[in-house]
Design a protein around this motif. Structure first.
Motif, mmCIF file in Angstrom:
data_model
loop_
_atom_site.group_PDB
_atom_site.id
_atom_site.type_symbol
_atom_site.label_atom_id
_atom_site.label_comp_id
_atom_site.label_asym_id
_atom_site.label_seq_id
_atom_site.Cartn_x
_atom_site.Cartn_y
_atom_site.Cartn_z
ATOM 1 N N MET A 202 0.879 -1.038 -0.047
ATOM 2 C CA MET A 202 0.017 -0.360 0.055
ATOM 3 C C MET A 202 0.919 1.079 -0.126
ATOM 4 N N ARG A 203 1.699 1.158 0.301
ATOM 5 C CA ARG A 203 2.812 2.268 0.911
ATOM 6 C C ARG A 203 3.591 2.736 -0.999
ATOM 7 N N THR A 204 3.886 1.484 -1.144
ATOM 8 C CA THR A 204 4.643 1.619 -2.254
ATOM 9 C C THR A 204 3.642 2.113 -3.859
ATOM 10 N N THR A 205 2.424 1.424 -3.150
ATOM 11 C CA THR A 205 1.722 2.338 -4.190
ATOM 12 C C THR A 205 1.467 4.270 -4.102
ATOM 13 N N PHE A 206 0.951 4.477 -2.441
ATOM 14 C CA PHE A 206 0.910 5.835 -2.729
ATOM 15 C C PHE A 206 2.134 7.203 -2.474
ATOM 16 N N LEU A 207 2.878 5.951 -3.115
ATOM 17 C CA LEU A 207 4.189 6.682 -2.725
ATOM 18 C C LEU A 207 4.583 6.443 -4.317
ATOM 19 N N GLY A 208 4.291 6.269 -5.306
ATOM 20 C CA GLY A 208 4.313 6.436 -7.065
ATOM 21 C C GLY A 208 3.491 7.175 -7.073
ATOM 22 N N LEU A 209 2.448 8.065 -6.398
ATOM 23 C CA LEU A 209 1.517 8.795 -6.838
ATOM 24 C C LEU A 209 2.020 10.731 -6.807
ATOM 25 N N GLN A 210 3.016 10.437 -6.210
ATOM 26 C CA GLN A 210 3.890 11.917 -5.384
ATOM 27 C C GLN A 210 4.402 12.853 -6.304
ATOM 28 N N TYR A 211 4.982 12.098 -7.393
ATOM 29 C CA TYR A 211 5.618 13.246 -8.718
ATOM 30 C C TYR A 211 4.876 12.468 -10.147
ATOM 31 N N PRO A 212 5.419 13.000 -11.336
ATOM 32 C CA PRO A 212 5.435 12.707 -12.435
ATOM 33 C C PRO A 212 6.869 11.935 -12.934
ATOM 34 N N PHE A 213 6.430 11.312 -14.178
ATOM 35 C CA PHE A 213 7.436 10.532 -14.537
ATOM 36 C C PHE A 213 8.053 10.261 -16.213
ATOM 37 N N THR A 214 8.535 9.919 -16.102
ATOM 38 C CA THR A 214 8.992 9.882 -18.166
ATOM 39 C C THR A 214 8.516 8.827 -18.072
ATOM 40 N N ALA A 215 8.208 8.826 -19.544
ATOM 41 C CA ALA A 215 7.808 7.227 -20.201
ATOM 42 C C ALA A 215 8.468 7.181 -21.623
ATOM 43 N N TRP A 216 8.575 6.264 -22.372
ATOM 44 C CA TRP A 216 9.311 6.378 -23.519
ATOM 45 C C TRP A 216 8.433 5.658 -24.932
ATOM 46 N N ILE A 217 7.750 7.062 -25.117
ATOM 47 C CA ILE A 217 6.580 7.481 -26.219
ATOM 48 C C ILE A 217 7.459 7.727 -27.545
ATOM 49 N N ASP A 218 6.693 7.253 -28.682
ATOM 50 C CA ASP A 218 7.068 7.474 -29.674
ATOM 51 C C ASP A 218 8.973 8.532 -29.620
ATOM 52 N N SER A 219 9.590 7.270 -29.650
ATOM 53 C CA SER A 219 11.089 7.903 -29.234
ATOM 54 C C SER A 219 11.695 8.696 -28.702
ATOM 55 N N LYS A 220 10.665 8.990 -27.373
ATOM 56 C CA LYS A 220 11.155 10.141 -26.678
ATOM 57 C C LYS A 220 11.193 9.849 -26.001
ATOM 58 N N TRP A 221 11.158 10.820 -24.520
ATOM 59 C CA TRP A 221 11.368 10.186 -23.156
ATOM 60 C C TRP A 221 9.902 11.995 -22.710
ATOM 61 N N GLN A 222 9.033 11.130 -22.028
ATOM 62 C CA GLN A 222 7.751 11.708 -22.619
ATOM 63 C C GLN A 222 7.267 11.998 -21.055
ATOM 64 N N LYS A 223 7.213 13.674 -20.122
ATOM 65 C CA LYS A 223 6.518 12.591 -18.857
ATOM 66 C C LYS A 223 4.917 12.661 -18.916
#
Length: 374
Positions: free
Chosen positions: A171-192
């Motif tokens: 449960m802690r892991t889930t809520f900690l994962g909501l704190q900040y934006p992250f980057t994902a690999w979309i269309d060959s570039k890192w996007q927020k």
């Protein structure tokens, strides 16, 4: 000689499941650790005569180093991993001991991967992000990717019923994962990306059917684009059953003040309240997990979607199968990958499939051709 496995955090739900899997599938002598002597009284595993308990805090460096040195394999299950350092991995490398963990956050993954060259020089195999997701999910991706001449897009979707059979730490892991934006690999570039956004309805196998999932920061969001560099897009989405938990999580991620969500006491409050709620709804929803890996790519000039799915009735037990199977392969000498590697880079499909079958984990596949003119 009998192999000796040290499981750090072995009294947690995930650690306990890993220990049970290893006890069932190997002859290893297992030592599990916990910070309190009382936790040792609740050891209840198959073949308990092969399971010992050690009171150990990870801050006790000398005691930790000695425990690692007396082992053939160390499995790090002491989460949450969001703020963990990589000291356990560092000591394993210094002692020449193979290492596995069930880490589930990008920040820890980045720290661990920095020790790759040191592990290679020490002759150590260190495999990170094992478990169910990440873990088995990563190997499902690899199996799908291998079907193509040119894989282009990977879409991972995860669904967990209630608590998943795990404890407050998850449960802690889930809520900690909501704190900040992250980057994902979309269309060959890192996007927020903002966490818990872009709800999408995914068709999961029975008994789940169509269910909502949302963007969620996972280690594989970071590692899979590096393992499969030809892939242009990697999507990782997560959802809960019953669906009203998704809406509560969305409110937590987007309505609650950010400064409040970044306070330790708020994370603890939300984690314990959520665990209390799921402890009740588990009676109706179950504690299972569904994983869906869909890879789009080209084979012989044609475009296909290769989809792989897995359903298990207990999320924590499934995680134990993921980490335990890799432990078994390492102990048997069937798997060796010097350095620090995520699962998809370390575990070949020809070892993954039999390991899952021996644990009754049924992975289903389907393939669909796409008309490029559509």
């Amino acid at each position: 000689m009998t192999d000796r496995v040290l499981i750090l955090g072995g009294r947690g739900r995930i650690g306990n499941s890993v220990a049970a899997d290893i006890a069932n599938h190997t002859q290893a002598q297992i030592t599990i650790t916990g910070r309190s002597p009382e936790t040792g009284n609740s050891v209840n595993l198959p073949l308990a005569n092969r399971v010992d308990f050690l009171v150990l805090d990870l801050a006790e460096i000398d005691k930790l180093t000695q425990a690692i040195a007396n082992s053939n394999l160390v499995i790090h299950c002491a989460g949450p991993f969001h703020h963990r350092d990589a000291n356990v991995l560092k000591i394993c490398i210094e002692q020449g001991i193979n290492y596995i963990d069930v880490s589930d956050h990008r920040s820890y993954t980045i720290k661990a991967l920095k020790y790759h060259e040191q592990a290679v020089q020490a002759g150590v195999t260190a495999i990170i992000n094992t478990g169910i997701f990440p873990g088995i999910s990563n190997s499902m991706v690899r199996q799908c990717v291998e079907q193509f001449d040119q894989p282009e897009k990977i879409h991972l979707s995860y669904l967990v019923s209630g608590s998943g059979g795990a404890g407050v730490t998850v449960m802690r892991t889930t809520f900690l994962g909501l704190q900040y934006p992250f980057t994902a690999w979309i269309d060959s570039k890192w996007q927020k990306i903002l966490p818990y956004t872009q709800r999408q309805i995914i068709d999961f196998p029975s008994p789940y059917g169509s269910s909502g999932v949302y963007w969620f920061d996972m280690p594989e969001t970071y590692t899979i684009p590096q393992t499969f560099p030809s892939v242009k897009t990697v999507v990782t989405k997560f959802g809960s059953i019953p669906d009203f938990y998704n809406h509560l999580t969305w409110i937590t991620a987007h309505i609650f003040p950010k400064w409040l969500m970044q306070r330790h006491y708020m994370i603890e409050f939300l984690s314990h309240v959520s665990y209390f709620m799921t402890d009740f709804t588990n009676n109706f929803s179950g504690i299972g997990v569904a994983v869906r890996s869909a890879v789009t790519g080209k084979k012989n000039g044609q475009t296909f979607i290769y989809c792989s799915t897995l359903v298990h009735e207990n999320t924590a037990l499934a995680s134990g199968c993921g980490a335990g199977s890799i432990a078994q392969l390492l102990l048997e000498g069937k798997l060796k990958k010097l350095g620090v590697s995520p699962v998809e880079a370390a575990l070949p499909t020809n070892l993954f499939i039999p390991a899952m079958e021996s644990r009754g984990m049924k992975i289903s596949q389907s393939i669909t051709q796409i008309d490029d003119q559509e």
